[in-house]
Design a protein around this motif. Structure first.
Motif, PDB file in Angstrom:
ATOM      1  N   UNK A 188      23.377  31.271 -35.895  1.00 34.44           N
ATOM      2  CA  UNK A 188      23.658  30.137 -35.259  1.00 34.44           C
ATOM      3  C   UNK A 188      24.454  29.436 -36.010  1.00 34.44           C
ATOM      4  N   UNK A 189      24.469  29.320 -37.279  1.00 35.10           N
ATOM      5  CA  UNK A 189      25.709  28.503 -38.092  1.00 35.10           C
ATOM      6  C   UNK A 189      27.184  29.108 -37.656  1.00 35.10           C
ATOM      7  N   UNK A 190      27.176  30.346 -37.638  1.00 31.56           N
ATOM      8  CA  UNK A 190      28.439  31.034 -37.572  1.00 31.56           C
ATOM      9  C   UNK A 190      28.694  30.914 -36.181  1.00 31.56           C
ATOM     10  N   UNK A 216      32.311  29.018 -35.214  1.00 33.04           N
ATOM     11  CA  UNK A 216      32.983  29.610 -34.053  1.00 33.04           C
ATOM     12  C   UNK A 216      33.739  28.683 -32.912  1.00 33.04           C
ATOM     13  N   UNK A 217      32.557  27.851 -32.604  1.00 39.00           N
ATOM     14  CA  UNK A 217      32.842  27.107 -31.205  1.00 39.00           C
ATOM     15  C   UNK A 217      33.760  25.904 -31.741  1.00 39.00           C
ATOM     16  N   UNK A 218      33.800  25.418 -33.219  1.00 37.93           N
ATOM     17  CA  UNK A 218      34.588  24.594 -33.556  1.00 37.93           C
ATOM     18  C   UNK A 218      35.674  24.724 -33.915  1.00 37.93           C
ATOM     19  N   UNK A 262      41.592  25.039 -27.968  1.00 40.42           N
ATOM     20  CA  UNK A 262      41.576  23.830 -26.908  1.00 40.42           C
ATOM     21  C   UNK A 262      42.136  22.485 -27.172  1.00 40.42           C
ATOM     22  N   UNK A 263      42.429  22.354 -28.528  1.00 41.19           N
ATOM     23  CA  UNK A 263      43.059  21.106 -29.141  1.00 41.19           C
ATOM     24  C   UNK A 263      42.138  19.955 -28.900  1.00 41.19           C
TER      25      UNK A 263
END
Length: 129
Positions: A61-63, A67-69, A76-77
């Motif tokens: 979950x942390x990874x 990854x989303x960040x 997506x800037x």
């Protein structure tokens, strides 16, 4: 009062003040590198015995959040700059809607499971042809 000019080199990693192709390619490659490292780390976390087994889902979950960040900032800037306020609010609203749908679905399924009639083996045998 004096007006302080913002430093043109002070910006978030995904916030691109420059329009040069090299700058875009460098940031895209940096985001790709972070993404590959996080993906390899997730596979490593699952395949290794160095992490306490019940903690593996937490590590994943942390990874995944990291990854989303990386994707939000580098591809997506989406930053917290003044010109990205609407993007951040739209993202927050989307996260809220997804959370409400998932949490509501789990709540409904739990309620349905709790309120089902219990089936004992005698009734199951009578129902079979």
């Amino acid at each position: 009062m004096s007006h302080i000019e913002p430093d043109p080199h002070d910006h978030a990693p995904g916030d691109e003040p420059e329009e040069s192709a090299g700058h875009w390619i460098r940031n895209s490659n940096l985001g790709l590198g972070f993404s590959v490292i996080l993906t390899v780390a997730a596979f490593w976390a699952v395949g290794t015995h160095l992490i306490w087994a019940p903690a593996v889902p937490v590590a994943l979950v942390v990874l995944a959040i990291a990854q989303m960040g990386v994707h939000l900032v580098f591809f997506l800037h989406v930053t917290t700059g003044p010109d990205n306020t609407n993007n951040v609010l739209a993202l927050a609203f989307g996260v809220l809607v997804v959370f409400l749908i998932v949490a509501g679905s789990l709540w409904i399924m739990n309620n349905l499971n709790h309120n089902m009639m219990p089936m004992d083996p005698v009734h199951l045998m009578q129902m079979q042809p």
